[in-house]
Design a protein around this motif. Structure first.
Motif, mmCIF file in Angstrom:
data_model
loop_
_atom_site.group_PDB
_atom_site.id
_atom_site.type_symbol
_atom_site.label_atom_id
_atom_site.label_comp_id
_atom_site.label_asym_id
_atom_site.label_seq_id
_atom_site.Cartn_x
_atom_site.Cartn_y
_atom_site.Cartn_z
ATOM 1 N N ASP A 24 0.832 -1.202 0.000
ATOM 2 C CA ASP A 24 0.000 0.000 0.000
ATOM 3 C C ASP A 24 0.871 1.259 0.000
ATOM 4 O OD1 ASP A 24 0.991 -0.435 2.474
ATOM 5 O OD2 ASP A 24 -0.845 0.035 3.562
ATOM 6 N N VAL A 25 1.657 1.422 -1.065
ATOM 7 C CA VAL A 25 2.566 2.558 -1.178
ATOM 8 C C VAL A 25 1.858 3.667 -1.931
ATOM 9 C CG1 VAL A 25 4.810 3.287 -2.045
ATOM 10 C CG2 VAL A 25 4.509 0.975 -1.219
ATOM 11 N N ASP A 26 2.062 4.895 -1.486
ATOM 12 C CA ASP A 26 1.487 6.059 -2.138
ATOM 13 C C ASP A 26 2.089 6.210 -3.532
ATOM 14 O OD1 ASP A 26 0.045 8.446 -2.414
ATOM 15 O OD2 ASP A 26 1.789 9.611 -1.751
ATOM 16 N N ASP A 27 1.255 6.480 -4.528
ATOM 17 C CA ASP A 27 1.756 6.562 -5.895
ATOM 18 C C ASP A 27 2.705 7.739 -6.105
ATOM 19 O OD1 ASP A 27 -0.353 8.292 -5.560
ATOM 20 O OD2 ASP A 27 -1.140 8.044 -7.587
ATOM 21 N N ASP A 28 2.539 8.820 -5.350
ATOM 22 C CA ASP A 28 3.486 9.937 -5.458
ATOM 23 C C ASP A 28 4.876 9.531 -4.957
ATOM 24 O OD1 ASP A 28 1.582 11.612 -6.523
ATOM 25 O OD2 ASP A 28 0.928 12.346 -4.559
ATOM 26 N N ALA A 29 4.904 8.728 -3.900
ATOM 27 C CA ALA A 29 6.190 8.261 -3.367
ATOM 28 C C ALA A 29 6.889 7.344 -4.372
ATOM 29 C CB ALA A 29 5.975 7.527 -2.041
ATOM 30 N N VAL A 30 6.103 6.527 -5.077
ATOM 31 C CA VAL A 30 6.677 5.638 -6.090
ATOM 32 C C VAL A 30 7.262 6.475 -7.226
ATOM 33 C CG1 VAL A 30 6.157 3.859 -7.797
ATOM 34 C CG2 VAL A 30 5.154 3.722 -5.528
ATOM 35 N N GLU A 31 6.529 7.498 -7.675
ATOM 36 C CA GLU A 31 7.026 8.336 -8.760
ATOM 37 C C GLU A 31 8.297 9.069 -8.350
ATOM 38 O OE1 GLU A 31 4.320 10.808 -10.881
ATOM 39 O OE2 GLU A 31 2.740 9.303 -10.874
ATOM 40 N N GLU A 32 8.357 9.565 -7.118
ATOM 41 C CA GLU A 32 9.560 10.241 -6.635
ATOM 42 C C GLU A 32 10.752 9.285 -6.642
ATOM 43 O OE1 GLU A 32 8.903 11.971 -2.784
ATOM 44 O OE2 GLU A 32 7.138 13.067 -3.486
ATOM 45 N N ARG A 33 10.515 8.050 -6.197
ATOM 46 C CA ARG A 33 11.589 7.056 -6.146
ATOM 47 C C ARG A 33 12.066 6.690 -7.554
ATOM 48 N NH1 ARG A 33 15.946 5.131 -3.934
ATOM 49 N NH2 ARG A 33 16.060 2.881 -3.780
ATOM 50 N N VAL A 34 11.131 6.602 -8.511
ATOM 51 C CA VAL A 34 11.489 6.287 -9.896
ATOM 52 C C VAL A 34 12.392 7.384 -10.455
ATOM 53 C CG1 VAL A 34 10.564 6.118 -12.250
ATOM 54 C CG2 VAL A 34 9.495 4.832 -10.414
ATOM 55 N N VAL A 35 12.030 8.631 -10.242
ATOM 56 C CA VAL A 35 12.833 9.749 -10.745
ATOM 57 C C VAL A 35 14.191 9.773 -10.052
ATOM 58 C CG1 VAL A 35 12.966 12.261 -10.899
ATOM 59 C CG2 VAL A 35 10.811 11.101 -11.392
ATOM 60 N N GLU A 36 14.202 9.496 -8.751
ATOM 61 C CA GLU A 36 15.459 9.465 -7.998
ATOM 62 C C GLU A 36 16.405 8.399 -8.543
ATOM 63 O OE1 GLU A 36 16.673 7.855 -3.593
ATOM 64 O OE2 GLU A 36 14.862 9.084 -3.755
ATOM 65 N N GLN A 40 20.111 8.645 -10.658
ATOM 66 C CA GLN A 40 21.310 7.920 -10.254
ATOM 67 C C GLN A 40 21.911 7.135 -11.424
ATOM 68 O OE1 GLN A 40 20.241 5.454 -6.927
ATOM 69 N NE2 GLN A 40 19.795 7.204 -5.604
ATOM 70 N N GLY A 41 21.200 7.121 -12.571
ATOM 71 C CA GLY A 41 21.749 6.484 -13.768
ATOM 72 C C GLY A 41 21.206 5.104 -14.065
ATOM 73 N N HIS A 42 20.097 4.715 -13.452
ATOM 74 C CA HIS A 42 19.529 3.395 -13.694
ATOM 75 C C HIS A 42 18.602 3.420 -14.912
ATOM 76 C CE1 HIS A 42 21.125 1.723 -9.998
ATOM 77 N NE2 HIS A 42 20.660 2.770 -9.338
ATOM 78 N N ASP A 43 18.580 2.302 -15.640
ATOM 79 C CA ASP A 43 17.670 2.136 -16.765
ATOM 80 C C ASP A 43 16.292 1.763 -16.245
ATOM 81 O OD1 ASP A 43 19.625 2.608 -18.682
ATOM 82 O OD2 ASP A 43 20.277 0.513 -18.687
ATOM 83 N N PRO A 44 15.234 1.905 -17.080
ATOM 84 C CA PRO A 44 13.880 1.568 -16.623
ATOM 85 C C PRO A 44 13.727 0.141 -16.097
ATOM 86 C CG PRO A 44 13.752 2.833 -18.619
ATOM 87 C CD PRO A 44 15.200 2.562 -18.384
ATOM 88 N N SER A 45 14.377 -0.833 -16.732
ATOM 89 C CA SER A 45 14.258 -2.208 -16.246
ATOM 90 C C SER A 45 14.930 -2.363 -14.884
ATOM 91 C CB SER A 45 14.859 -3.188 -17.248
ATOM 92 O OG SER A 45 16.218 -2.889 -17.476
ATOM 93 N N GLN A 46 16.066 -1.685 -14.694
ATOM 94 C CA GLN A 46 16.742 -1.734 -13.399
ATOM 95 C C GLN A 46 15.908 -1.040 -12.324
ATOM 96 O OE1 GLN A 46 20.342 0.217 -14.623
ATOM 97 N NE2 GLN A 46 21.466 -1.714 -14.739
ATOM 98 N N GLY A 48 12.633 -0.922 -12.221
ATOM 99 C CA GLY A 48 11.575 -1.862 -11.846
ATOM 100 C C GLY A 48 12.080 -2.941 -10.908
ATOM 101 N N GLN A 49 13.281 -3.447 -11.149
ATOM 102 C CA GLN A 49 13.847 -4.472 -10.269
ATOM 103 C C GLN A 49 14.139 -3.907 -8.889
ATOM 104 O OE1 GLN A 49 17.241 -5.843 -12.451
ATOM 105 N NE2 GLN A 49 16.067 -7.410 -13.537
ATOM 106 N N LYS A 50 14.686 -2.697 -8.836
ATOM 107 C CA LYS A 50 14.991 -2.097 -7.536
ATOM 108 C C LYS A 50 13.719 -1.843 -6.736
ATOM 109 C CE LYS A 50 19.501 -0.136 -7.834
ATOM 110 N NZ LYS A 50 20.053 -0.910 -6.764
ATOM 111 N N LEU A 51 12.658 -1.385 -7.406
ATOM 112 C CA LEU A 51 11.397 -1.162 -6.701
ATOM 113 C C LEU A 51 10.794 -2.478 -6.223
ATOM 114 C CD1 LEU A 51 9.756 1.615 -8.872
ATOM 115 C CD2 LEU A 51 10.668 1.837 -6.569
ATOM 116 N N ARG A 52 10.977 -3.523 -7.013
ATOM 117 C CA ARG A 52 10.479 -4.830 -6.606
ATOM 118 C C ARG A 52 11.258 -5.362 -5.411
ATOM 119 N NH1 ARG A 52 12.317 -9.199 -10.426
ATOM 120 N NH2 ARG A 52 14.121 -8.911 -9.093
ATOM 121 N N ASP A 53 12.596 -5.212 -5.435
ATOM 122 C CA ASP A 53 13.433 -5.792 -4.395
ATOM 123 C C ASP A 53 13.551 -4.901 -3.165
ATOM 124 O OD1 ASP A 53 13.806 -7.858 -6.154
ATOM 125 O OD2 ASP A 53 15.750 -7.151 -6.853
ATOM 126 N N GLU A 54 13.833 -3.610 -3.366
ATOM 127 C CA GLU A 54 14.043 -2.703 -2.243
ATOM 128 C C GLU A 54 12.763 -1.989 -1.839
ATOM 129 O OE1 GLU A 54 17.066 -0.058 -3.585
ATOM 130 O OE2 GLU A 54 18.494 -1.677 -3.938
#
Length: 150
Positions: A24-36, A40-46, A48-54
């Motif tokens: 139950d994560v806030d969608d704004d927090a997810v978007e902020e983390r994606v941009v962050e 840092q230089g991560h590709d879109p697939s990376q 997605g993996q980081k959000l899944r794992d971390e």
């Protein structure tokens, strides 16, 4: 595509209309983390993996599109944090540049000459697919241009 083998079958994501209750994560927090992560230089697939794992603040995000209603690349485009080239094309260009340098150093390596031909063929097909949308209308693949883009 370029082999006589049958390939491997992949698995499909389970069909779901909404994110699971435990995520139950806030969608704004997810978007902020994606941009962050993109900064840092991560590709879109990376990403997605980081959000899944971390996850975001310790809570995993199994599917960004279910959590936010947008794909990772759409979030990056909205925030002007995306790359100028699509990820699959960038990876193929990098492989073509590596193979080209290898073949220049090892002219008798016929196996990698063939691999270079196959990779460049894939690049040309992808360029045709993206031309006019993510690439300029007059974009043509050459080794020099690929090296310049990377």
């Amino acid at each position: 595509m370029h082999t006589g083998r049958r390939g491997s079958s992949g698995s499909d994501n389970p069909t779901a209309d909404e994110p699971p209750e435990w995520s139950d994560v806030d969608d704004d927090a997810v978007e902020e983390r994606v941009v962050e992560l993109a900064e840092q230089g991560h590709d879109p697939s990376q990403i997605g993996q980081k959000l899944r794992d971390e996850g975001v603040k310790g809570t995993p995000v199994p599917d960004v599109k279910l959590a936010t209603g947008k794909k990772v690349t759409e979030i990056l485009d909205d925030n002007d944090a995306g790359n100028d080239l699509p990820e699959d094309l960038r990876n193929l260009l990098a492989r073509a540049v590596r193979l080209n340098e290898h073949v220049d150093e090892n002219p008798q390596d016929h196996q990698n000459k063939r691999a270079l031909q196959n990779t460049e063929s894939k690049v040309r097909r992808l360029v045709d697919y993206y031309r006019g949308d993510a690439l300029d209308e007059d974009f043509k693949y050459t080794y020099e241009r690929a090296k310049e883009l990377l």
